[in-house]
Write a protein that holds these residues in place. Structure first.
Motif, mmCIF file in Angstrom:
data_model
loop_
_atom_site.group_PDB
_atom_site.id
_atom_site.type_symbol
_atom_site.label_atom_id
_atom_site.label_comp_id
_atom_site.label_asym_id
_atom_site.label_seq_id
_atom_site.Cartn_x
_atom_site.Cartn_y
_atom_site.Cartn_z
ATOM 1 N N THR A 1 78.767 1.684 46.252
ATOM 2 C CA THR A 1 78.230 0.619 47.592
ATOM 3 C C THR A 1 78.302 -0.477 47.642
ATOM 4 N N ASP A 2 77.875 -0.610 48.718
ATOM 5 C CA ASP A 2 77.875 -1.839 49.529
ATOM 6 C C ASP A 2 77.067 -2.305 49.126
ATOM 7 N N PRO A 3 76.447 -3.663 48.261
ATOM 8 C CA PRO A 3 75.719 -4.141 48.837
ATOM 9 C C PRO A 3 74.990 -4.589 49.320
ATOM 10 N N GLU A 4 75.708 -5.080 50.452
ATOM 11 C CA GLU A 4 75.602 -5.780 52.266
ATOM 12 C C GLU A 4 74.207 -4.699 52.792
ATOM 13 N N ALA A 5 74.344 -3.196 52.241
ATOM 14 C CA ALA A 5 73.981 -2.469 53.118
ATOM 15 C C ALA A 5 73.021 -2.551 53.531
#
Lengths: 428, 404
Positions: free
Chosen positions: A125-129
């Motif tokens: 998953t996207d750490p920025e999410a």
């Protein structure tokens, strides 16, 4: 002229048992379980389902013979329930396959997403999410995985069981912690006594031995840490008992209105003569020191069944093997039965199968009925160092041939749950 | 017709995003038809959530140690149970509380999100992931967290804090748990298997762990809130979850009269059902329930408090059922309460019964909150049908009417 209706001492319909089934770490089916149980065999072993590094407890009574690899808890709980219920329904001869003419009451363990699924959702998953849960939510919205979703619902196991057996109406999923199996039986008995249904399928199932569950009970210091010799770890009523052993299994009963069962020519295995429950307001995990809620539950079960202490000839103990439970249970029994208690055999199935948690009350009801049918009392094994504070006849180590017609079965759980069943031979 | 074993609602505890207590709910739903506080649309993006109003927990849970031992859903439930007992005049009534039976509907499993997040992050780089997981679970989980997660520990906390110590049962299974809880208590009272019950549930919607489970099934509405019927008419639709607690004191007429307690309403029938949710299945169950209850209907058609949740297929099906019955003149006004309260899952049906009893007691009804043509102005109903259709499965219907 209509046949006279059979009624109990309070004018209520009598509740018969016409079928039963069981799965435990000792095996699948009543015959295998009973043979092992009366041979004093233990089903406790080292945990191989998941790594146990850093764990204080590394043993359990898991059921490992159904799935070679780790599956989600509800998948195993459903499978266990399915096997036990199928055995019970077949023995009773009621209804037709997929068409059970009655309600379903089911004790099931609470459900949650487990670590393997959580890790899958998180991976990539996207750490920025956002935080970990934001990331997982974003991920599952794009996955379309109805199976994982379904097994994360609390009602799933009972729903699938209802689908398979074709029970009537909305199934009831319940949890009263370690008293759940007994509570399921009570709900079924009450429904038949009310006349809401002539038959009920009652099941207690638990396939939830997973890493986090083990940690949780361990953090509460509830578990035995006698890892070196797993078969000797569960030691109810012994002076050196050091906690319970987590375990898995399922028990199922077909309950029927006695007259309806007779009318269809069913073989009646026994009756549920009395039921009782009394909540404790003392503490989340400990019983009131004077034992009054447990005492009240036992006394109410006798009253509900219309019998006296002299009628009880065997006690199937809750007997977890924790220092506190066994002391409290013995003290409360003594308060109700007095000196006569010393002459009543009392044994703990958990010495062999461990504590099957949500399923325990149902499994122990099955074994209680079998005790009546066979005139053979399963032992309390690992009893080599009696606790002098508990001077009971625990049927030490070896099964005993002795006629039994009335069993008191106890179930107690966290959250102040105290449930007692009075199980008796036919006739009512 | 009245009978000594009639099931009366003699106490109600109700908290939600609309406020605390019956007056707050009546004001929002019958007098303004609007939410007094905005929905939470930022914290749980992309999902809107209806958040609980602030509560002074110590008014119902006086000991700090008790509050500390609970997670939010247990606090909401224990608090609301206290409101219901107060309302029924039972607080401190040791003799009656000691024989009061309890049926609670619960989910549970509230998690420590920070610990989960740290472990998930650590697992990505751990040399030995299994060992890392075990070590961190063993060291990082609070020992008491388990007790805050166990489903039956809402009931356990109610026993400890409020001294309700008859029997104690906890049902699970999303909305159907709430339906069955009310149904079993009512059936036991009718059959003389008990005369005084505390029944209810609480749901904390402000939980990402719960939203994750619901998101897996694509059940949740995204973006700005819309009414139940609007959501139900849009593509997949979706539900908006709302924090709520609802507890009812149910009592036999004989028991209430003996202690001189008046009632909000009579709970005449509760029916639970279940279908596999093929097209038309749920409506078939509900129609059967309606037909069964219709034998008890009076001269004017009953009002309907619909528990529709906004998920497209089921909401459209339920709407078609009510549209047809309205057209036939068999039901009066229809109101979908989840437009303002949201879906409180296990608590959804107890909320519905509480709102139905409140409307009966106040001789009024709730305002329409949707302009799509189903919620029309309506006369005050003498009887109210309260429904709940689970977001997964389970269909329930209750008939509530005046106590005398």
């Amino acid at each position: 002229m209509a046949m006279a209706k059979t009624r109990d001492h309070l004018g209520r319909p009598v509740v018969a048992v016409t079928g039963m089934g069981v799965v435990s770490s000792l095996g699948q089916g009543i015959d295998d379980n009973w043979a092992a149980l009366t041979a004093g065999k233990s089903g406790i072993h080292r945990i191989t389902r998941f790594p146990t590094l850093h764990m204080r407890t590394t043993i359990a009574g898991t059921v490992d013979f159904l799935y070679p690899d780790e599956v989600r808890s509800p998948v195993l709980s459903e499978r266990l329930a399915h096997l036990a219920a199928a055995e019970a329904v077949e023995q009773s001869g009621i209804g037709a396959p997929g068409d059970f003419p009655g309600m379903l009451f089911m004790a099931v363990p609470p459900v949650e997403i487990e670590w393997p699924a959580r890790r899958d959702f998180f991976a990539g998953t996207d750490p920025e999410a956002g935080d970990a849960y934001d990331r997982m939510i974003q991920r599952v919205l794009s996955l379309n995985d109805p199976d994982t979703y379904e097994f994360a619902l609390y009602g799933c196991v009972a729903d699938r069981t209802a689908d398979h057996f074709g029970t009537r109406g909305a199934p009831i999923s319940l949890s009263t912690a370690c008293a759940s199996g007994a509570s399921a039986i009570q709900l079924g008995v009450e429904a038949i006594r009310r006349g809401d249904t002539e038959a009920a399928l009652v099941v207690g199932t638990d396939g939830s031995v997973r890493i986090e569950g083990l940690v949780r009970f361990s953090l509460l210091s509830a578990l035995s840490t006698s890892n070196d010799d797993p078969e000797k770890a569960s030691r109810p009523f012994s002076r050196d008992r050091d906690g319970f052993v987590m375990a898995e299994g399922a028990g199922a009963l077909v309950l029927e209105d006695y007259d309806a069962a007779r009318a269809r020519g069913a073989n009646i295995l026994g009756v549920i003569r009395g039921i009782a429950e009394k909540a404790d307001d003392f503490h989340r995990t400990r019983s009131k020191p004077d034992g009054s809620p447990v005492i009240a539950a036992i006394q109410q079960a006798l009253d509900d069944g219309g019998v006296s202490t002299a009628d009880v000839d065997y006690i199937n103990a809750h007997g977890t093997g924790t220092p506190e439970n066994d002391k409290m249970e013995a003290m409360s029994l003594e308060a109700v039965f007095g000196e006569a208690l010393k002459g009543i055999p009392i044994s703990s199935n958990k010495s062999m199968i461990g504590h099957t948690l949500t399923a325990a009350g149902a499994i122990e009801a099955v074994f209680s009925l079998k005790t009546i049918a066979e005139g053979l009392i399963p032992p309390t094994i690992n009893y080599h160092n009696p606790d002098p504070a508990i001077p009971l006849d625990v049927v030490p180590n070896v099964a005993r041939a002795q006629p039994v017609s009335m069993v008191l079965s106890n179930s107690f759980g966290f959250g102040g749950q105290n449930a007692c069943l009075l199980i008796a031979a036919e006739p009512a | 017709m009245s009978a000594p074993n009639d099931v009366l609602v003699t106490g109600i505890g109700l908290v939600s995003s609309l406020g605390e207590g019956l007056d707050a709910h009546w004001h929002a739903m019958a007098e303004t038809g609007a939410r007094p506080h905005p929905a939470e649309t930022g914290k749980f993006k992309p999902f809107p959530v209806f958040p609980m109003v602030p509560l002074e927990l110590d008014k119902q849970i006086p000991r700090r140690a008790d509050i500390r031992q609970m997670e939010t859903w247990q606090r909401l439930g224990t608090y609301t149970a206290g409101l219901a007992l107060d309302d029924a005049g039972l607080t401190g009534d040791a003799e009656r509380l000691a024989r009061m039976d309890m049926v609670v509907a619960a989910g549970g499993g509230e998690r420590d999100l920070d610990v989960d997040g740290q472990i998930l992050a650590g697992l990505e780089t751990a040399a030995e992931p299994a060992s890392f997981l075990n070590e961190h679970l063993a060291n990082d989980l609070r020992p008491t967290l388990f007790l805050a997660q166990l489903s039956n520990l809402l009931a356990g906390n109610i026993s400890i804090v409020h001294k309700v110590t008859g029997s104690s049962r906890t049902f699970m299974g999303e909305e159907i748990a709430g339906i069955s809880a009310v149904e079993v208590a009512a059936r036991r009272i009718s059959a003389g298997q008990g005369e005084l019950f505390l029944v209810g549930a609480a749901y904390n919607a402000e939980r990402k762990d719960m939203l994750l489970s619901l998101a897996m099934g694509r059940t949740l509405w995204q973006g700005e809130p819309a009414t139940v019927w609007e959501r139900g008419a849009a593509a997949e639709g979706g539900m908006i979850t709302g924090s709520a607690g609802a507890f009812l004191v149910l009592e036999s007429r004989a028991h209430a009269e003996a202690r001189g307690k008046s009632a909000y309403a009579k709970l005449s029938s509760v029916l639970s059902g279940r279908s596999r949710r093929g097209p038309g299945d749920a409506a078939k169950v509900a129609r059967k329930q309606f037909d069964e209850l219709s034998a008890q209907f009076g001269p004017t058609p009953p009002g309907v408090l619909s528990g529709a949740n906004g998920i497209a297929a089921a909401t459209a099906e339920e709407r078609a059922l009510w549209d047809a019955l309205v057209a036939e003149g068999k039901v009066g006004g229809v109101r979908a309460t989840q437009t303002l309260i949201g879906n409180a899952i296990e608590a959804a049906f107890p909320v519905q019964v509480a709102l139905a009893a409140l409307a009966i007691a106040r001789h009024g009804f709730y305002l329409p909150t949707d302009g799509s043509g189903i919620e029309l102005p309506a006369a005050t109903p003498a009887q109210i049908l309260a429904t709940s259709w689970g977001f997964w499965r389970g269909e329930g219907m209750a008939l509530v009417e005046a106590a005398d």
